[in-house]
Design a protein around this motif. Structure first.
Motif, PDB file in Angstrom:
ATOM      1  N   LYS A  31     -68.496  25.297  30.131  1.00  0.00           N
ATOM      2  CA  LYS A  31     -69.304  24.330  30.848  1.00  0.00           C
ATOM      3  C   LYS A  31     -68.402  23.313  31.531  1.00  0.00           C
ATOM      4  CE  LYS A  31     -73.326  21.324  30.225  1.00  0.00           C
ATOM      5  NZ  LYS A  31     -74.329  20.805  29.259  1.00  0.00           N
ATOM      6  N   GLY A  32     -68.698  23.038  32.781  1.00  0.00           N
ATOM      7  CA  GLY A  32     -67.879  22.114  33.554  1.00  0.00           C
ATOM      8  C   GLY A  32     -66.908  22.792  34.490  1.00  0.00           C
ATOM      9  N   ASP A  33     -66.708  24.098  34.329  1.00  0.00           N
ATOM     10  CA  ASP A  33     -65.742  24.814  35.181  1.00  0.00           C
ATOM     11  C   ASP A  33     -66.222  24.903  36.625  1.00  0.00           C
ATOM     12  OD1 ASP A  33     -64.005  25.176  33.095  1.00  0.00           O
ATOM     13  OD2 ASP A  33     -64.548  27.268  32.706  1.00  0.00           O
ATOM     14  N   PHE A  34     -67.539  25.000  36.840  1.00  0.00           N
ATOM     15  CA  PHE A  34     -68.088  25.162  38.187  1.00  0.00           C
ATOM     16  C   PHE A  34     -69.239  24.176  38.364  1.00  0.00           C
ATOM     17  CE2 PHE A  34     -66.388  29.238  36.713  1.00  0.00           C
ATOM     18  CZ  PHE A  34     -65.331  29.363  37.622  1.00  0.00           C
ATOM     19  N   PRO A  35     -68.909  22.917  38.619  1.00  0.00           N
ATOM     20  CA  PRO A  35     -69.919  21.850  38.583  1.00  0.00           C
ATOM     21  C   PRO A  35     -71.015  21.979  39.631  1.00  0.00           C
ATOM     22  CG  PRO A  35     -67.795  21.035  39.403  1.00  0.00           C
ATOM     23  CD  PRO A  35     -67.549  22.393  38.844  1.00  0.00           C
ATOM     24  N   VAL A  36     -70.704  22.510  40.811  1.00  0.00           N
ATOM     25  CA  VAL A  36     -71.744  22.639  41.823  1.00  0.00           C
ATOM     26  C   VAL A  36     -72.785  23.664  41.383  1.00  0.00           C
ATOM     27  CG1 VAL A  36     -72.250  23.132  44.247  1.00  0.00           C
ATOM     28  CG2 VAL A  36     -70.102  21.994  43.630  1.00  0.00           C
ATOM     29  N   SER A  37     -72.327  24.795  40.860  1.00  0.00           N
ATOM     30  CA  SER A  37     -73.248  25.814  40.358  1.00  0.00           C
ATOM     31  C   SER A  37     -74.072  25.289  39.192  1.00  0.00           C
ATOM     32  CB  SER A  37     -72.464  27.055  39.912  1.00  0.00           C
ATOM     33  OG  SER A  37     -71.840  27.687  41.005  1.00  0.00           O
ATOM     34  N   GLU A  38     -73.435  24.538  38.302  1.00  0.00           N
ATOM     35  CA  GLU A  38     -74.140  24.030  37.128  1.00  0.00           C
ATOM     36  C   GLU A  38     -75.189  22.991  37.510  1.00  0.00           C
ATOM     37  OE1 GLU A  38     -71.221  22.923  34.144  1.00  0.00           O
ATOM     38  OE2 GLU A  38     -70.040  24.707  34.633  1.00  0.00           O
ATOM     39  N   THR A  39     -74.868  22.153  38.493  1.00  0.00           N
ATOM     40  CA  THR A  39     -75.850  21.181  38.960  1.00  0.00           C
ATOM     41  C   THR A  39     -77.026  21.882  39.635  1.00  0.00           C
ATOM     42  OG1 THR A  39     -74.147  19.493  39.275  1.00  0.00           O
ATOM     43  CG2 THR A  39     -76.221  19.195  40.471  1.00  0.00           C
ATOM     44  N   ALA A  40     -76.728  22.869  40.467  1.00  0.00           N
ATOM     45  CA  ALA A  40     -77.794  23.617  41.133  1.00  0.00           C
ATOM     46  C   ALA A  40     -78.703  24.289  40.110  1.00  0.00           C
ATOM     47  CB  ALA A  40     -77.197  24.656  42.071  1.00  0.00           C
ATOM     48  N   ALA A  41     -78.131  24.836  39.059  1.00  0.00           N
ATOM     49  CA  ALA A  41     -78.924  25.524  38.040  1.00  0.00           C
ATOM     50  C   ALA A  41     -79.904  24.576  37.353  1.00  0.00           C
ATOM     51  CB  ALA A  41     -78.007  26.165  37.000  1.00  0.00           C
ATOM     52  N   ARG A  42     -79.563  23.292  37.306  1.00  0.00           N
ATOM     53  CA  ARG A  42     -80.465  22.300  36.705  1.00  0.00           C
ATOM     54  C   ARG A  42     -81.523  21.813  37.688  1.00  0.00           C
ATOM     55  NH1 ARG A  42     -75.432  20.262  34.795  1.00  0.00           N
ATOM     56  NH2 ARG A  42     -75.463  18.649  36.421  1.00  0.00           N
ATOM     57  N   GLU A  43     -81.293  21.993  38.984  1.00  0.00           N
ATOM     58  CA  GLU A  43     -82.134  21.344  39.983  1.00  0.00           C
ATOM     59  C   GLU A  43     -83.027  22.272  40.801  1.00  0.00           C
ATOM     60  OE1 GLU A  43     -79.290  17.473  41.005  1.00  0.00           O
ATOM     61  OE2 GLU A  43     -79.584  19.060  42.511  1.00  0.00           O
TER      62      GLU A  43
END
Length: 368
Positions: A327-339
């Motif tokens: 977690k944290g390696d790909f912040p744009v993807s992780e943010t998109a997955a939440r939004e």
């Protein structure tokens, strides 16, 4: 109730054509491959502006064959994105290679070319950009980097039938392209189906053998192949639907424009952006919200179906823990997955339904 998509409405509009096509195959008894599949391959190749189209049983199989025909195998690395359906990554694993991720751009949620070169190593055999939600990745930037390093680019166009980048169709820019005909896709079978497309004669020949047990001719197995063949009935169905695809695409695009006009200035969501020079075909209409889960619940309560594409990026999926990402390696993807939240989108969606959806979205913002 407003559904996320309405396949029954689509069938009702072309019922006579579809029924006749299916009955024709039943009468011919050409149930696997056959004349209808051959005709569909020819017509889909023309639609994509490529020389060859090889019909298979799923989009995943198309990706698998694309990797194999590009020479990908054990010990190789293939660069792709973590914000995609898992099949993009599974196909790399099927070929025996290791998936390597780069993050996506914050606007299009497609591969970020600015992060691509740093991921290339001596083991990189291919780059697999995903044309997400119906909009193509930045193919000029990606292919320029790939060309400098002598690396093949394979387009995952499974969500992008008819999408364009500067007038070039999805699937026609890389060494090959891959499409899915899963029922909910813009061009969907009544079951499963997929297509591998290319301008390379040798790759097309190899793909045709690999999809049919590696046979060059019946019972002469040149390669260790697979049973990736398309059913005759699906070929016939897809031929009918292909004739309607441009009209359906125009309807999707009109629906997206209506959504985006109504959502301009929204307090609750950010509408998707169509980048200049890219023809977005809106496989889904994915908005973004800081309170995505709350919005999803509120829309469900008033009878509006939504979708999550995709709530967990691949690098955080339990099945791919072995890749070693955290977690944290790909912040744009992780943010998109939440939004991200997909609102209803299909050609038969009416302006009144779109207005009802937007009113419910904005009501949630007012309540919040």
């Amino acid at each position: 109730m407003i559904p996320l998509l309405d396949l029954k409405a689509q069938y009702a509009g072309i019922k006579a054509e579809l029924d006749a096509a299916v009955l024709k195959v039943l009468a011919s008894a050409q149930y696997v491959l056959g004349d209808e599949v051959v005709a569909f391959e020819r017509e889909f190749a023309a639609y994509c502006d490529v020389k060859h189209a090889v019909a298979v049983n799923t989009g995943t199989s198309a990706l698998h064959l694309a990797l194999l025909t590009a020479g990908v195998g054990p010990g190789d690395e293939v660069i792709t994105v973590p914000f995609t359906f898992v099949a993009s990554v599974s196909a790399i694993c099927y070929a025996g290679a290791r998936p390597v991720f780069v993050d996506v751009e914050p606007v299009t949620l497609t591969m970020d070319p600015g992060k691509l070169e740093a991921a290339i190593t001596s083991r990189t055999k291919a780059i697999l950009p995903v044309h997400l939600y119906g909009q193509m990745a930045d193919m000029d930037a990606i292919t320029a980097i790939a060309d400098r390093h002598g690396i093949a680019v394979i387009e995952d166009a499974c969500q992008a039938h008819g999408a364009e980048f500067d007038g070039r169709r999805a699937g026609s820019i890389g060494v090959s392209g891959c499409f899915s005909f899963y029922p909910g896709k813009n061009l969907g079978a009544c079951g499963e189906g997929g297509m591998f497309v290319t301008n390379d004669d040798a790759m097309a020949k190899t793909a045709r053998m690999l999809r049919d047990w590696g046979q060059e001719k019946r019972y002469h197995h040149v390669l260790k192949g697979f049973n990736h063949r398309m059913d005759g009935i699906q070929g016939a169905i897809l031929r009918v639907k292909l004739r309607h695809l441009e009209d359906w695409t125009n309807a999707r695009r009109a629906n997206a424009r209506h959504y985006s006009q109504l959502l301009a200035g929204s307090r609750q969501v950010r509408a998707p952006v169509e980048v200049a020079g890219r023809r977005h075909v809106y496989h889904v209409y994915a908005v973004r919200s800081h309170d995505r889960d709350g919005l999803e619940r509120s829309l469900q309560e008033v009878g509006i179906q939504t979708g999550l594409h995709y709530p967990v990026p691949v690098h955080l999926q339990q099945a791919h823990e072995d890749l070693g990402y955290r977690k944290g390696d790909f912040p744009v993807s992780e943010t998109a997955a939440r939004e991200v939240l997909s609102l209803p989108m299909f050609p038969e969606l009416t302006p009144a339904q779109i207005e009802q959806v937007v009113a419910a979205v904005e009501q949630e913002a007012h309540v919040g």
